[in-house]
Design a protein around this motif. Sequence first.
Motif, PDB file in Angstrom:
ATOM      1  N   GLU A  49      69.895  80.614  -7.264  1.00 11.28           N
ATOM      2  CA  GLU A  49      69.408  81.841  -6.639  1.00 11.28           C
ATOM      3  C   GLU A  49      68.163  82.364  -7.341  1.00 11.28           C
ATOM      4  OE1 GLU A  49      72.742  84.479  -6.360  1.00 11.28           O
ATOM      5  OE2 GLU A  49      73.560  83.403  -4.616  1.00 11.28           O
ATOM      6  N   THR A  50      68.098  82.178  -8.672  1.00  6.58           N
ATOM      7  CA  THR A  50      66.892  82.581  -9.395  1.00  6.58           C
ATOM      8  C   THR A  50      65.705  81.719  -8.964  1.00  6.58           C
ATOM      9  OG1 THR A  50      68.229  83.246 -11.290  1.00  6.58           O
ATOM     10  CG2 THR A  50      65.879  82.926 -11.681  1.00  6.58           C
ATOM     11  N   LEU A  51      65.942  80.418  -8.828  1.00  8.65           N
ATOM     12  CA  LEU A  51      64.882  79.510  -8.411  1.00  8.65           C
ATOM     13  C   LEU A  51      64.405  79.848  -7.003  1.00  8.65           C
ATOM     14  CD1 LEU A  51      63.137  77.003  -8.850  1.00  8.65           C
ATOM     15  CD2 LEU A  51      65.068  75.610  -8.083  1.00  8.65           C
ATOM     16  N   ASN A  71      63.302  89.831   3.625  1.00  7.64           N
ATOM     17  CA  ASN A  71      64.024  90.470   4.733  1.00  7.64           C
ATOM     18  C   ASN A  71      65.504  90.104   4.665  1.00  7.64           C
ATOM     19  OD1 ASN A  71      64.425  91.957   7.095  1.00  7.64           O
ATOM     20  ND2 ASN A  71      64.092  90.164   8.400  1.00  7.64           N
ATOM     21  N   GLY A  72      66.110  90.366   3.501  1.00  8.36           N
ATOM     22  CA  GLY A  72      67.535  90.104   3.336  1.00  8.36           C
ATOM     23  C   GLY A  72      67.839  88.661   2.963  1.00  8.36           C
ATOM     24  N   TYR A  73      69.084  88.235   3.256  1.00 12.75           N
ATOM     25  CA  TYR A  73      69.555  86.899   2.861  1.00 12.75           C
ATOM     26  C   TYR A  73      70.414  86.301   3.968  1.00 12.75           C
ATOM     27  CZ  TYR A  73      68.224  88.359  -1.831  1.00 12.75           C
ATOM     28  OH  TYR A  73      67.512  88.791  -2.921  1.00 12.75           O
ATOM     29  N   ARG A  74      70.565  84.975   3.925  1.00 17.19           N
ATOM     30  CA  ARG A  74      71.553  84.314   4.762  1.00 17.19           C
ATOM     31  C   ARG A  74      72.402  83.418   3.861  1.00 17.19           C
ATOM     32  NH1 ARG A  74      66.768  82.043   6.356  1.00 17.19           N
ATOM     33  NH2 ARG A  74      66.392  79.827   5.927  1.00 17.19           N
ATOM     34  N   ALA A  75      73.698  83.388   4.164  1.00 15.12           N
ATOM     35  CA  ALA A  75      74.635  82.653   3.306  1.00 15.12           C
ATOM     36  C   ALA A  75      74.630  81.172   3.656  1.00 15.12           C
ATOM     37  CB  ALA A  75      76.033  83.217   3.462  1.00 15.12           C
ATOM     38  N   ARG A  76      74.805  80.352   2.636  1.00 12.39           N
ATOM     39  CA  ARG A  76      74.880  78.908   2.834  1.00 12.39           C
ATOM     40  C   ARG A  76      75.789  78.319   1.756  1.00 12.39           C
ATOM     41  NH1 ARG A  76      71.834  74.320   4.692  1.00 12.39           N
ATOM     42  NH2 ARG A  76      72.995  72.514   3.955  1.00 12.39           N
ATOM     43  N   GLU A  77      76.816  77.558   2.170  1.00 14.69           N
ATOM     44  CA  GLU A  77      77.676  76.893   1.198  1.00 14.69           C
ATOM     45  C   GLU A  77      77.027  75.584   0.765  1.00 14.69           C
ATOM     46  OE1 GLU A  77      81.568  76.379   2.776  1.00 14.69           O
ATOM     47  OE2 GLU A  77      82.156  78.465   2.363  1.00 14.69           O
ATOM     48  N   THR A  84      82.247  73.986  -4.541  1.00 15.16           N
ATOM     49  CA  THR A  84      81.421  74.601  -3.511  1.00 15.16           C
ATOM     50  C   THR A  84      80.839  75.911  -4.020  1.00 15.16           C
ATOM     51  OG1 THR A  84      82.751  73.611  -1.755  1.00 15.16           O
ATOM     52  CG2 THR A  84      81.388  75.504  -1.159  1.00 15.16           C
ATOM     53  N   VAL A  85      79.526  76.023  -3.930  1.00 15.83           N
ATOM     54  CA  VAL A  85      78.822  77.222  -4.388  1.00 15.83           C
ATOM     55  C   VAL A  85      78.273  77.952  -3.169  1.00 15.83           C
ATOM     56  CG1 VAL A  85      76.906  78.097  -5.770  1.00 15.83           C
ATOM     57  CG2 VAL A  85      78.205  76.106  -6.558  1.00 15.83           C
ATOM     58  N   GLU A  86      78.554  79.247  -3.069  1.00 18.28           N
ATOM     59  CA  GLU A  86      78.035  80.042  -1.963  1.00 18.28           C
ATOM     60  C   GLU A  86      76.708  80.657  -2.382  1.00 18.28           C
ATOM     61  OE1 GLU A  86      79.207  83.898   0.803  1.00 18.28           O
ATOM     62  OE2 GLU A  86      80.790  82.739  -0.172  1.00 18.28           O
ATOM     63  N   LEU A  87      75.645  80.218  -1.732  1.00 26.16           N
ATOM     64  CA  LEU A  87      74.307  80.665  -2.084  1.00 26.16           C
ATOM     65  C   LEU A  87      73.812  81.721  -1.105  1.00 26.16           C
ATOM     66  CD1 LEU A  87      72.541  77.269  -2.904  1.00 26.16           C
ATOM     67  CD2 LEU A  87      73.576  78.891  -4.506  1.00 26.16           C
ATOM     68  N   ALA A  88      72.964  82.625  -1.611  1.00 24.74           N
ATOM     69  CA  ALA A  88      72.280  83.612  -0.778  1.00 24.74           C
ATOM     70  C   ALA A  88      70.816  83.203  -0.708  1.00 24.74           C
ATOM     71  CB  ALA A  88      72.428  85.003  -1.363  1.00 24.74           C
ATOM     72  N   ILE A  89      70.386  82.696   0.448  1.00 27.10           N
ATOM     73  CA  ILE A  89      69.018  82.187   0.618  1.00 27.10           C
ATOM     74  C   ILE A  89      68.121  83.308   1.126  1.00 27.10           C
ATOM     75  CG2 ILE A  89      67.590  80.478   1.777  1.00 27.10           C
ATOM     76  CD1 ILE A  89      70.100  78.786   2.103  1.00 27.10           C
ATOM     77  N   LEU A 147      67.683  71.727  -1.192  1.00 25.40           N
ATOM     78  CA  LEU A 147      69.000  71.994  -0.655  1.00 25.40           C
ATOM     79  C   LEU A 147      69.338  71.055   0.494  1.00 25.40           C
ATOM     80  CD1 LEU A 147      71.348  73.879  -1.186  1.00 25.40           C
ATOM     81  CD2 LEU A 147      70.387  75.504   0.443  1.00 25.40           C
ATOM     82  N   LEU A 148      68.304  70.402   1.062  1.00 29.35           N
ATOM     83  CA  LEU A 148      68.513  69.473   2.162  1.00 29.35           C
ATOM     84  C   LEU A 148      68.786  68.061   1.663  1.00 29.35           C
ATOM     85  CD1 LEU A 148      65.621  70.618   4.505  1.00 29.35           C
ATOM     86  CD2 LEU A 148      68.053  71.051   4.828  1.00 29.35           C
ATOM     87  N   GLN A 149      68.524  67.793   0.390  1.00 24.21           N
ATOM     88  CA  GLN A 149      68.679  66.460  -0.152  1.00 24.21           C
ATOM     89  C   GLN A 149      70.139  66.167  -0.462  1.00 24.21           C
ATOM     90  OE1 GLN A 149      66.155  66.210  -3.544  1.00 24.21           O
ATOM     91  NE2 GLN A 149      64.306  66.709  -2.414  1.00 24.21           N
ATOM     92  N   TYR A 150      70.425  64.874  -0.717  1.00 26.06           N
ATOM     93  CA  TYR A 150      71.759  64.471  -1.120  1.00 26.06           C
ATOM     94  C   TYR A 150      72.200  65.292  -2.310  1.00 26.06           C
ATOM     95  CZ  TYR A 150      75.578  61.297  -2.327  1.00 26.06           C
ATOM     96  OH  TYR A 150      76.809  60.756  -2.601  1.00 26.06           O
ATOM     97  N   ARG A 151      73.428  65.749  -2.318  1.00 26.30           N
ATOM     98  CA  ARG A 151      73.818  66.807  -3.236  1.00 26.30           C
ATOM     99  C   ARG A 151      73.611  66.471  -4.710  1.00 26.30           C
ATOM    100  NH1 ARG A 151      79.198  65.030  -1.726  1.00 26.30           N
ATOM    101  NH2 ARG A 151      80.397  64.349  -3.533  1.00 26.30           N
TER     102      ARG A 151
END
Length: 414
Positions: free
Chosen positions: A34-36, A61-67, A74-79, A92-96
Amino acid sequence: MTARESVDHAGVLREQLESASPDLLRAMVKTFAETLMGAEADAICGAPYGARSDDRVNSRNGYRAREWDTRVGTVELAIPKLRQGSYFPDWLLQYRRRAEQALVSVVATSYLLGVSTRRVEKLVEQLGVASLSKAQVSEMASYLDAQVEAFRTRPLDAGPYTFVWVDALAIKVREGGRTVNVHALVAVGVNADGQREVLGLDIASQEDGAGWLAFLRSLTARGLAGVKLVVSDAHRGLVDAIAATLPGAAWQRCRTHYLRNLLGKVPKSAQPWVATMVRTIFDQPDADAVRAQFGRVVAAIEAKFPDAAMHLDDAREDLLAFAAFPHEVWRQIWSNNPQERLNKEIRRRTDVVGIFPNRAAIIRLVGAVLAEQTDEWTEQRRYMGLEILAKARLTVIDGEAEPDDNSPTAEIAA
Protein backbone atom coordinates in the motif's frame (compact mmCIF):
# COMPACT_ATOMS: atom_id res chain seq x y z
CA MET A 1 -7.86 13.34 5.13
CA THR A 2 -9.68 10.01 4.80
CA ALA A 3 -9.47 7.24 7.38
CA ARG A 4 -7.28 5.25 5.02
CA GLU A 5 -4.80 8.08 4.55
CA SER A 6 -4.60 8.71 8.28
CA VAL A 7 -2.98 5.32 8.86
CA ASP A 8 0.64 5.61 10.00
CA HIS A 9 2.31 2.77 8.07
CA ALA A 10 5.57 3.08 10.00
CA GLY A 11 3.67 2.99 13.30
CA VAL A 12 1.71 -0.08 12.27
CA LEU A 13 4.93 -1.87 11.32
CA ARG A 14 6.51 -1.00 14.67
CA GLU A 15 3.51 -2.39 16.51
CA GLN A 16 3.68 -5.62 14.54
CA LEU A 17 7.38 -6.04 15.27
CA GLU A 18 6.90 -5.37 18.97
CA SER A 19 3.94 -7.73 19.33
CA ALA A 20 5.62 -10.52 17.31
CA SER A 21 2.28 -11.24 15.65
CA PRO A 22 2.02 -14.57 13.79
CA ASP A 23 0.68 -12.52 10.87
CA LEU A 24 3.79 -10.34 10.83
CA LEU A 25 4.95 -11.15 7.28
CA ARG A 26 1.48 -10.77 5.81
CA ALA A 27 1.08 -7.41 7.57
CA MET A 28 4.49 -6.29 6.28
CA VAL A 29 3.60 -7.28 2.72
CA LYS A 30 0.31 -5.36 2.98
CA THR A 31 2.07 -2.30 4.44
CA PHE A 32 4.81 -2.28 1.80
CA ALA A 33 2.30 -2.83 -1.02
CA GLU A 34 0.00 0.00 0.00
CA THR A 35 2.93 2.34 0.65
CA LEU A 36 4.37 1.52 -2.77
CA MET A 37 1.01 2.06 -4.50
CA GLY A 38 0.57 5.36 -2.66
CA ALA A 39 3.97 6.54 -3.87
CA GLU A 40 3.17 5.50 -7.45
CA ALA A 41 -0.20 7.28 -7.34
CA ASP A 42 1.46 10.44 -5.98
CA ALA A 43 3.98 10.30 -8.84
CA ILE A 44 1.14 10.12 -11.36
CA CYS A 45 -0.63 13.04 -9.68
CA GLY A 46 2.55 15.09 -9.66
CA ALA A 47 2.32 15.90 -5.95
CA PRO A 48 1.94 14.09 -2.59
CA TYR A 49 -1.54 13.38 -1.25
CA GLY A 50 -3.16 16.50 0.23
CA ALA A 51 -0.32 18.81 -0.75
CA ARG A 52 -0.92 22.05 -2.68
CA SER A 53 1.40 22.25 -5.66
CA ASP A 54 1.54 23.95 -9.06
CA ASP A 55 2.89 20.67 -10.44
CA ARG A 56 -0.24 18.69 -9.58
CA VAL A 57 -1.94 17.20 -12.65
CA ASN A 58 -4.37 14.82 -10.96
CA SER A 59 -5.72 13.93 -7.51
CA ARG A 60 -6.85 10.92 -5.48
CA ASN A 61 -10.45 9.71 -5.41
CA GLY A 62 -10.70 7.03 -2.74
CA TYR A 63 -9.78 3.33 -3.02
CA ARG A 64 -11.00 0.05 -4.44
CA ALA A 65 -10.44 -3.26 -2.68
CA ARG A 66 -8.53 -6.11 -4.27
CA GLU A 67 -7.55 -9.47 -2.75
CA TRP A 68 -4.01 -10.54 -3.52
CA ASP A 69 -2.99 -14.19 -3.08
CA THR A 70 0.60 -14.58 -1.88
CA ARG A 71 2.63 -17.35 -0.27
CA VAL A 72 1.99 -15.75 3.13
CA GLY A 73 -1.78 -15.81 2.62
CA THR A 74 -4.44 -13.63 1.05
CA VAL A 75 -3.79 -9.92 1.52
CA GLU A 76 -6.60 -7.40 1.10
CA LEU A 77 -5.18 -4.35 -0.63
CA ALA A 78 -6.63 -0.85 -1.00
CA ILE A 79 -5.71 0.37 -4.50
CA PRO A 80 -5.77 4.17 -4.96
CA LYS A 81 -8.30 5.59 -7.43
CA LEU A 82 -7.74 8.79 -9.42
CA ARG A 83 -10.21 11.51 -10.39
CA GLN A 84 -8.96 11.43 -13.97
CA GLY A 85 -7.94 8.23 -15.67
CA SER A 86 -7.14 5.07 -13.74
CA TYR A 87 -4.31 3.51 -11.78
CA PHE A 88 -3.53 -0.17 -11.35
CA PRO A 89 -0.03 -1.44 -10.52
CA ASP A 90 1.55 -3.64 -13.19
CA TRP A 91 3.20 -5.91 -10.65
CA LEU A 92 -0.21 -6.89 -9.24
CA LEU A 93 -1.11 -8.41 -12.62
CA GLN A 94 1.97 -10.64 -12.73
CA TYR A 95 2.28 -14.20 -11.44
CA ARG A 96 2.04 -13.92 -7.70
CA ARG A 97 5.54 -15.07 -6.83
CA ARG A 98 7.17 -12.64 -9.24
CA ALA A 99 4.95 -9.85 -7.96
CA GLU A 100 5.82 -10.62 -4.39
CA GLN A 101 9.51 -10.72 -5.21
CA ALA A 102 9.34 -7.31 -6.86
CA LEU A 103 7.43 -5.94 -3.90
CA VAL A 104 9.62 -7.12 -1.03
CA SER A 105 12.98 -6.88 -2.86
CA VAL A 106 13.96 -3.86 -0.76
CA VAL A 107 13.62 -5.79 2.50
CA ALA A 108 13.59 -9.52 1.74
CA THR A 109 16.32 -9.33 -0.89
CA SER A 110 18.48 -6.46 0.26
CA TYR A 111 18.15 -6.26 4.04
CA LEU A 112 17.75 -9.94 4.75
CA LEU A 113 20.30 -11.06 2.19
CA GLY A 114 23.44 -9.34 3.33
CA VAL A 115 23.38 -5.71 2.19
CA SER A 116 24.88 -3.21 4.63
CA THR A 117 22.46 -1.98 7.31
CA ARG A 118 23.04 1.67 6.41
CA ARG A 119 22.15 1.21 2.75
CA VAL A 120 19.01 -0.83 3.43
CA GLU A 121 17.75 1.53 6.11
CA LYS A 122 18.00 4.30 3.54
CA LEU A 123 16.01 2.23 1.04
CA VAL A 124 13.40 1.36 3.66
CA GLU A 125 13.05 5.02 4.66
CA GLN A 126 12.21 5.85 1.05
CA LEU A 127 9.14 3.65 1.48
CA GLY A 128 8.22 5.49 4.67
CA VAL A 129 8.92 2.49 6.91
CA ALA A 130 10.83 2.60 10.20
CA SER A 131 14.06 0.63 10.67
CA LEU A 132 13.57 -3.11 11.09
CA SER A 133 14.67 -5.14 14.08
CA LYS A 134 18.14 -6.63 13.58
CA ALA A 135 17.15 -9.64 15.69
CA GLN A 136 14.17 -10.24 13.40
CA VAL A 137 16.39 -9.96 10.34
CA SER A 138 18.96 -12.35 11.78
CA GLU A 139 16.31 -14.95 12.60
CA MET A 140 14.77 -14.81 9.13
CA ALA A 141 18.19 -14.93 7.42
CA SER A 142 19.19 -17.99 9.45
CA TYR A 143 16.02 -19.76 8.40
CA LEU A 144 16.70 -18.88 4.76
CA ASP A 145 20.30 -20.13 4.99
CA ALA A 146 19.07 -23.53 6.20
CA GLN A 147 16.58 -23.77 3.36
CA VAL A 148 19.18 -22.85 0.73
CA GLU A 149 21.73 -25.30 2.12
CA ALA A 150 19.18 -28.11 2.05
CA PHE A 151 18.40 -27.24 -1.56
CA ARG A 152 22.07 -27.11 -2.61
CA THR A 153 22.96 -30.47 -1.01
CA ARG A 154 19.82 -32.49 -1.81
CA PRO A 155 20.26 -35.84 -3.60
CA LEU A 156 19.84 -35.66 -7.37
CA ASP A 157 17.53 -38.67 -7.47
CA ALA A 158 15.11 -37.63 -10.24
CA GLY A 159 17.42 -38.73 -13.05
CA PRO A 160 18.55 -39.66 -15.53
CA TYR A 161 19.25 -36.04 -16.40
CA THR A 162 19.38 -36.30 -20.18
CA PHE A 163 20.19 -32.64 -20.89
CA VAL A 164 22.29 -30.31 -18.74
CA TRP A 165 23.18 -26.62 -19.06
CA VAL A 166 26.07 -25.09 -17.10
CA ASP A 167 27.17 -21.47 -16.89
CA ALA A 168 28.97 -18.99 -14.64
CA LEU A 169 27.98 -15.46 -13.64
CA ALA A 170 30.49 -12.90 -12.37
CA ILE A 171 29.37 -11.20 -9.13
CA LYS A 172 31.12 -8.49 -7.13
CA VAL A 173 31.96 -9.16 -3.48
CA ARG A 174 34.04 -7.47 -0.77
CA GLU A 175 37.01 -9.55 0.36
CA GLY A 176 40.15 -8.46 2.16
CA GLY A 177 39.17 -4.81 2.13
CA ARG A 178 38.69 -4.64 -1.64
CA THR A 179 36.04 -5.45 -4.24
CA VAL A 180 36.70 -8.54 -6.37
CA ASN A 181 34.81 -10.66 -8.87
CA VAL A 182 33.81 -14.20 -7.97
CA HIS A 183 31.83 -16.62 -10.12
CA ALA A 184 28.54 -18.30 -9.33
CA LEU A 185 28.59 -21.70 -11.02
CA VAL A 186 25.08 -22.91 -11.89
CA ALA A 187 23.82 -26.14 -13.47
CA VAL A 188 20.32 -26.86 -14.80
CA GLY A 189 19.04 -30.21 -16.05
CA VAL A 190 16.01 -31.99 -17.50
CA ASN A 191 15.02 -34.88 -15.23
CA ALA A 192 13.29 -38.18 -15.99
CA ASP A 193 9.85 -36.54 -15.81
CA GLY A 194 10.78 -33.96 -18.46
CA GLN A 195 10.86 -31.14 -15.89
CA ARG A 196 13.59 -28.52 -15.60
CA GLU A 197 15.50 -28.58 -12.34
CA VAL A 198 18.34 -26.49 -10.92
CA LEU A 199 21.00 -29.07 -10.08
CA GLY A 200 23.53 -27.06 -8.16
CA LEU A 201 25.19 -23.81 -7.17
CA ASP A 202 28.71 -23.05 -6.02
CA ILE A 203 30.99 -20.01 -5.74
CA ALA A 204 34.49 -20.08 -7.24
CA SER A 205 37.22 -17.47 -7.03
CA GLN A 206 37.93 -17.89 -10.73
CA GLU A 207 36.20 -19.60 -13.63
CA ASP A 208 38.98 -22.11 -14.18
CA GLY A 209 39.26 -25.83 -14.78
CA ALA A 210 39.78 -26.65 -11.10
CA GLY A 211 36.62 -24.83 -10.05
CA TRP A 212 34.50 -26.46 -12.74
CA LEU A 213 35.95 -29.90 -12.03
CA ALA A 214 35.13 -29.63 -8.33
CA PHE A 215 31.63 -28.37 -9.09
CA LEU A 216 30.78 -31.12 -11.58
CA ARG A 217 32.25 -33.79 -9.31
CA SER A 218 30.01 -32.58 -6.50
CA LEU A 219 27.00 -32.98 -8.80
CA THR A 220 27.93 -36.54 -9.79
CA ALA A 221 28.52 -37.38 -6.13
CA ARG A 222 24.97 -36.24 -5.38
CA GLY A 223 23.56 -38.44 -8.13
CA LEU A 224 23.90 -36.67 -11.50
CA ALA A 225 23.92 -39.42 -14.14
CA GLY A 226 22.55 -40.39 -17.53
CA VAL A 227 23.65 -37.14 -19.20
CA LYS A 228 23.54 -37.25 -22.99
CA LEU A 229 24.21 -33.60 -23.89
CA VAL A 230 25.80 -30.70 -22.00
CA VAL A 231 25.31 -27.14 -23.27
CA SER A 232 27.81 -24.50 -22.20
CA ASP A 233 30.19 -21.84 -23.47
CA ALA A 234 33.58 -22.82 -24.85
CA HIS A 235 35.67 -22.16 -21.72
CA ARG A 236 38.47 -24.68 -22.08
CA GLY A 237 38.59 -25.59 -18.40
CA LEU A 238 34.84 -26.24 -18.41
CA VAL A 239 34.92 -28.37 -21.57
CA ASP A 240 37.74 -30.49 -20.12
CA ALA A 241 35.87 -30.84 -16.80
CA ILE A 242 32.74 -32.04 -18.65
CA ALA A 243 34.78 -34.67 -20.49
CA ALA A 244 36.40 -35.83 -17.23
CA THR A 245 33.27 -36.07 -15.10
CA LEU A 246 30.54 -36.95 -17.62
CA PRO A 247 32.11 -39.53 -19.96
CA GLY A 248 29.93 -40.36 -22.94
CA ALA A 249 28.05 -37.07 -22.87
CA ALA A 250 28.18 -34.91 -25.99
CA TRP A 251 29.10 -31.25 -25.63
CA GLN A 252 27.15 -28.52 -27.41
CA ARG A 253 28.55 -25.01 -27.60
CA CYS A 254 25.94 -22.51 -26.43
CA ARG A 255 24.81 -20.62 -29.51
CA THR A 256 23.97 -17.49 -27.48
CA HIS A 257 27.52 -17.22 -26.12
CA TYR A 258 29.04 -18.08 -29.47
CA LEU A 259 26.96 -15.53 -31.37
CA ARG A 260 28.23 -12.76 -29.09
CA ASN A 261 31.80 -13.77 -29.96
CA LEU A 262 31.09 -13.99 -33.68
CA LEU A 263 29.33 -10.63 -33.90
CA GLY A 264 32.42 -8.98 -32.46
CA LYS A 265 34.19 -9.80 -35.73
CA VAL A 266 31.80 -7.90 -38.01
CA PRO A 267 30.79 -4.22 -38.19
CA LYS A 268 27.87 -3.22 -36.03
CA SER A 269 25.75 -2.42 -39.07
CA ALA A 270 26.13 -6.00 -40.30
CA GLN A 271 25.50 -7.73 -36.98
CA PRO A 272 21.71 -8.17 -37.41
CA TRP A 273 22.23 -9.81 -40.81
CA VAL A 274 24.94 -12.17 -39.55
CA ALA A 275 22.88 -13.08 -36.47
CA THR A 276 19.85 -13.89 -38.63
CA MET A 277 21.93 -16.02 -40.97
CA VAL A 278 23.44 -18.05 -38.12
CA ARG A 279 20.03 -18.63 -36.50
CA THR A 280 18.76 -20.23 -39.71
CA ILE A 281 21.20 -23.08 -39.08
CA PHE A 282 19.24 -24.11 -35.99
CA ASP A 283 15.82 -23.89 -37.66
CA GLN A 284 16.24 -26.78 -40.10
CA PRO A 285 14.03 -29.90 -40.10
CA ASP A 286 16.74 -32.59 -39.99
CA ALA A 287 20.46 -33.19 -39.56
CA ASP A 288 21.25 -33.19 -43.29
CA ALA A 289 19.50 -29.84 -43.72
CA VAL A 290 21.37 -28.44 -40.71
CA ARG A 291 24.77 -29.29 -42.15
CA ALA A 292 23.83 -28.09 -45.64
CA GLN A 293 22.57 -24.78 -44.25
CA PHE A 294 25.74 -24.38 -42.19
CA GLY A 295 27.78 -24.58 -45.39
CA ARG A 296 25.57 -22.04 -47.14
CA VAL A 297 25.80 -19.62 -44.23
CA VAL A 298 29.60 -19.87 -44.10
CA ALA A 299 29.78 -19.20 -47.84
CA ALA A 300 27.43 -16.20 -47.61
CA ILE A 301 29.37 -14.62 -44.73
CA GLU A 302 32.72 -15.37 -46.35
CA ALA A 303 31.81 -13.20 -49.35
CA LYS A 304 31.66 -10.13 -47.08
CA PHE A 305 33.55 -11.01 -43.88
CA PRO A 306 36.20 -13.72 -44.41
CA ASP A 307 37.51 -13.62 -40.84
CA ALA A 308 34.04 -14.11 -39.39
CA ALA A 309 33.38 -16.97 -41.81
CA MET A 310 36.60 -18.69 -40.77
CA HIS A 311 35.64 -18.25 -37.10
CA LEU A 312 32.26 -19.84 -37.78
CA ASP A 313 33.70 -22.71 -39.79
CA ASP A 314 36.22 -23.51 -37.03
CA ALA A 315 33.30 -23.86 -34.57
CA ARG A 316 31.32 -26.17 -36.88
CA GLU A 317 31.49 -29.39 -34.83
CA ASP A 318 31.05 -27.57 -31.51
CA LEU A 319 27.86 -25.92 -32.75
CA LEU A 320 26.35 -28.96 -34.48
CA ALA A 321 26.47 -31.56 -31.68
CA PHE A 322 22.71 -31.14 -31.26
CA ALA A 323 22.10 -32.55 -34.75
CA ALA A 324 22.55 -36.10 -33.47
CA PHE A 325 19.31 -35.78 -31.47
CA PRO A 326 15.66 -35.82 -32.58
CA HIS A 327 14.33 -32.67 -34.19
CA GLU A 328 11.81 -32.17 -31.36
CA VAL A 329 14.74 -31.79 -28.97
CA TRP A 330 16.32 -29.04 -31.05
CA ARG A 331 13.11 -27.06 -31.23
CA GLN A 332 12.63 -27.10 -27.49
CA ILE A 333 16.24 -26.36 -26.55
CA TRP A 334 16.63 -23.44 -28.96
CA SER A 335 13.20 -21.90 -28.40
CA ASN A 336 13.31 -22.08 -24.61
CA ASN A 337 16.81 -22.06 -23.17
CA PRO A 338 16.32 -22.43 -19.39
CA GLN A 339 19.84 -21.26 -18.53
CA GLU A 340 19.55 -17.91 -20.29
CA ARG A 341 16.18 -17.17 -18.68
CA LEU A 342 17.54 -18.18 -15.29
CA ASN A 343 20.59 -15.93 -15.69
CA LYS A 344 18.33 -12.94 -16.35
CA GLU A 345 16.35 -13.64 -13.20
CA ILE A 346 19.53 -13.94 -11.12
CA ARG A 347 20.89 -10.70 -12.57
CA ARG A 348 17.64 -8.90 -11.84
CA ARG A 349 17.95 -9.79 -8.17
CA THR A 350 21.72 -9.40 -7.70
CA ASP A 351 21.69 -5.97 -9.37
CA VAL A 352 19.60 -4.74 -6.43
CA VAL A 353 22.50 -5.54 -4.09
CA GLY A 354 25.38 -4.46 -6.32
CA ILE A 355 28.39 -5.46 -4.21
CA PHE A 356 27.87 -8.33 -1.78
CA PRO A 357 29.45 -8.18 1.70
CA ASN A 358 30.63 -11.82 1.57
CA ARG A 359 30.22 -15.09 -0.31
CA ALA A 360 27.62 -16.39 2.13
CA ALA A 361 25.35 -13.51 1.11
CA ILE A 362 25.71 -14.49 -2.57
CA ILE A 363 24.78 -18.10 -1.85
CA ARG A 364 21.84 -16.91 0.25
CA LEU A 365 20.36 -14.72 -2.45
CA VAL A 366 21.20 -16.72 -5.58
CA GLY A 367 20.31 -19.98 -3.81
CA ALA A 368 16.92 -18.60 -2.81
CA VAL A 369 16.23 -17.48 -6.38
CA LEU A 370 17.24 -20.90 -7.76
CA ALA A 371 15.16 -22.81 -5.21
CA GLU A 372 12.10 -20.72 -5.99
CA GLN A 373 12.62 -21.10 -9.73
CA THR A 374 12.81 -24.88 -9.37
CA ASP A 375 9.52 -24.82 -7.46
CA GLU A 376 7.91 -22.79 -10.23
CA TRP A 377 9.19 -25.17 -12.91
CA THR A 378 7.74 -28.11 -10.96
CA GLU A 379 4.31 -26.49 -11.03
CA GLN A 380 4.44 -25.81 -14.77
CA ARG A 381 3.89 -28.20 -17.65
CA ARG A 382 6.69 -30.53 -18.71
CA TYR A 383 9.60 -28.85 -20.44
CA MET A 384 10.09 -31.88 -22.65
CA GLY A 385 7.74 -34.76 -23.47
CA LEU A 386 8.54 -38.26 -22.21
CA GLU A 387 8.51 -39.72 -25.73
CA ILE A 388 11.04 -37.15 -26.88
CA LEU A 389 13.24 -37.92 -23.88
CA ALA A 390 13.05 -41.63 -24.62
CA LYS A 391 14.21 -41.01 -28.20
CA ALA A 392 17.02 -38.76 -27.00
CA ARG A 393 18.30 -41.44 -24.61
CA LEU A 394 18.52 -43.91 -27.51
CA THR A 395 20.64 -41.54 -29.58
CA VAL A 396 24.11 -42.90 -30.26
CA ILE A 397 26.79 -41.02 -28.31
CA ASP A 398 30.24 -42.63 -28.62
CA GLY A 399 28.60 -46.01 -29.26
CA GLU A 400 26.77 -46.11 -25.93
CA ALA A 401 23.30 -47.02 -27.24
CA GLU A 402 21.46 -48.22 -30.29
CA PRO A 403 19.85 -45.42 -32.28
CA ASP A 404 16.11 -45.09 -32.42
CA ASP A 405 14.59 -45.88 -35.84
CA ASN A 406 13.13 -42.39 -36.08
CA SER A 407 16.16 -40.51 -34.82
CA PRO A 408 18.22 -38.20 -37.06
CA THR A 409 21.21 -40.46 -36.38
CA ALA A 410 19.41 -43.45 -37.85
CA GLU A 411 18.38 -41.40 -40.90
CA ILE A 412 21.99 -40.34 -41.52
CA ALA A 413 23.24 -43.92 -41.12
CA ALA A 414 20.66 -45.08 -43.65
